[in-house]
Design a protein around this motif. Structure first.
Motif, PDB file in Angstrom:
ATOM      1  N   ALA A 189       1.478   6.717   9.950  1.00 31.24           N
ATOM      2  CA  ALA A 189       0.468   5.748   9.538  1.00 31.24           C
ATOM      3  C   ALA A 189      -0.928   6.288   9.819  1.00 31.24           C
ATOM      4  CB  ALA A 189       0.681   4.426  10.265  1.00 31.24           C
ATOM      5  N   TYR A 216       1.875   1.128   8.351  1.00 26.42           N
ATOM      6  CA  TYR A 216       2.886   2.135   8.039  1.00 26.42           C
ATOM      7  C   TYR A 216       2.247   3.220   7.165  1.00 26.42           C
ATOM      8  CZ  TYR A 216       5.746  -2.027   9.033  1.00 26.42           C
ATOM      9  OH  TYR A 216       6.274  -3.155   9.581  1.00 26.42           O
ATOM     10  N   TYR A 257       3.949   1.568   2.362  1.00 27.66           N
ATOM     11  CA  TYR A 257       4.400   0.172   2.448  1.00 27.66           C
ATOM     12  C   TYR A 257       3.887  -0.630   1.262  1.00 27.66           C
ATOM     13  CZ  TYR A 257      -0.325  -0.838   4.304  1.00 27.66           C
ATOM     14  OH  TYR A 257      -1.694  -0.960   4.475  1.00 27.66           O
ATOM     15  N   ASP A 300       7.622  -1.968   5.276  1.00 25.51           N
ATOM     16  CA  ASP A 300       7.699  -0.520   5.368  1.00 25.51           C
ATOM     17  C   ASP A 300       8.588   0.030   4.256  1.00 25.51           C
ATOM     18  OD1 ASP A 300       7.509   2.069   6.233  1.00 25.51           O
ATOM     19  OD2 ASP A 300       8.887   1.825   7.920  1.00 25.51           O
TER      20      ASP A 300
END
Length: 281
Positions: free
Chosen positions: A99, A105, A108, A118
Motif C-alpha cells: 500500500a 491496500y 482495491y 482488497d
C-alpha cells in the motif's frame, strides 16, 4: 586524426540509433464500483534477442491510480524512456503489492456503499503480466503506447465476496488510432450520465453461435460535463469499420451502423436516446 575521426563517427552513429517510448495508462470504465485502485510497480519491455528493460519513470514507479478517473480520453503518463532502435516483442506490467501513502491496500475497489475491498492477485500474475504486442522503436522518433486497462473485465467477485484482480489490458498505439467522441441526450431531458458507449463488430455467419456474433472491442461510460447539460464520451481505437452503440436502462438503445474511421482522425457522433415505454409485468 584517423583515430579521432573514428571515435567521432562512432559516437554520432550511436546517438542516431535510439528512439523514445512514451507509455501511459487509461481505462475502459465500469459502473459497478465507486473507485478501482491499482498500484503499478513497473513497466518493462523486451527487445528481440535482448533483455527486459524498465521504461517507467522513477517518480511513477509504485504509483496508485484510480482507473475510473482515467476514462473518456483521460490518460496518466507512466514514463518517457530512450530505447535502442529495433523490434520489441512484448511488455510486462508489474502490479504492486504494498500500500502506498494513505491507501488501505495496494490494489482495491470501493463498492457502492463506500466500503473498500482488497483485491487478491493470483500467484501467476504476481511476477508480472506479459502483454504480447510487438512494436518498433525508430531512429529519433517517439512511439506512444497506451495501456488500456479494462476494469469491468479485470475484477471478479466470487460467491463468498472475495475480490480478485485478473488484469485485462489492451495496448493501443497512438500513431495508428482514431478518436470517436460526442455527447448523449435523452428525449425526456434526463441525466444521461452512466450511458454505456461501445464500439462493436458483428459477424452474421451461420457457423458462429448467436452469443458469439457480437464482439465488443472497446467501451466507456458517458460522464456529465459541468459545461454542458449532456453527458460526454470519448473512445480510441485503430482504424476500421464498427458499430457504435449507446445504451442506458430505461431507454431504447441507439446504434450507428458501419461507422468507418481512419487512423489519425477524430469523429464526432452525438446520440439522443429515446425514453422507453415502461409497463408493469
Amino acid at each position: 586524426l584517423f583515430i579521432l575521426g573514428f571515435f567521432t563517427f562512432t559516437g554520432c552513429n550511436s546517438d542516431s540509433t535510439t528512439g523514445t517510448l512514451e507509455t501511459s495508462l487509461t481505462d475502459a470504465s465500469t459502473d459497478e464500483f465507486k473507485a478501482v485502485y491499482v498500484t503499478i510497480e513497473d513497466v518493462k519491455v523486451h527487445k528481440a534477442d535482448g533483455e527486459w528493460e524498465s521504461v517507467m519513470s522513477e517518480e511513477s514507479k509504485n504509483s496508485t491510480h484510480d482507473l475510473l478517473e482515467l476514462v473518456n480520453g483521460v490518460k496518466e503518463k507512466l514514463g518517457t524512456h530512450e530505447l535502442e532502435t529495433g523490434k520489441y516483442t512484448q511488455m510486462r506490467l508489474m502490479i504492486g503489492s504494498e500500500a502506498q501513502g494513505d491507501h488501505p491496500y495496494a490494489n482495491y475497489v470501493i463498492d457502492s456503499n463506500l466500503v473498500p475491498h482488497d483485491l487478491f492477485i493470483p500467484s501467476g500474475k504476481q511476477s508480472g503480466l506479459k502483454l504480447v504486442h510487438p512494436f518498433t522503436i525508430s531512429n529519433t522518433a517517439t512511439t506512444h503506447l497506451i495501456l488500456d486497462f479494462d476494469a469491468s473485465e479485470s475484477i471478479v467477485v466470487t460467491g463468498n465476496q472475495k475480490y480478485i484482480l485478473k488484469p485485462t489490458i489492451k495496448i493501443i498505439e497512438e500513431e495508428t488510432s482514431a478518436y470517436i467522441k460526442g455527447h448523449v441526450n435523452g428525449t425526456d431531458s434526463g441525466d444521461m450520465t452512466g450511458t454505456k458507449i461501445s464500439l462493436q463488430t458483428y459477424n452474421s455467419s451461420d457457423q458462429i453461435d448467436t452469443r458469439d456474433r457480437i464482439n465488443i472491442l472497446t467501451h466507456t461510460i458517458a460522464k456529465h460535463n459541468s459545461t454542458r447539460d449532456s453527458a460526454g464520451y470519448q473512445l480510441q481505437i485503430k482504424g476500421g469499420t464498427y458499430n457504435l452503440v449507446g445504451y442506458k436502462p430505461g431507454y431504447q438503445p441507439q446504434v450507428i451502423n458501419d461507422l468507418e474511421v481512419e487512423e489519425g482522425e477524430t469523429y464526432t457522433r452525438n446520440m439522443t436516446l429515446q425514453a422507453a415505454d415502461m409497463g408493469l409485468v
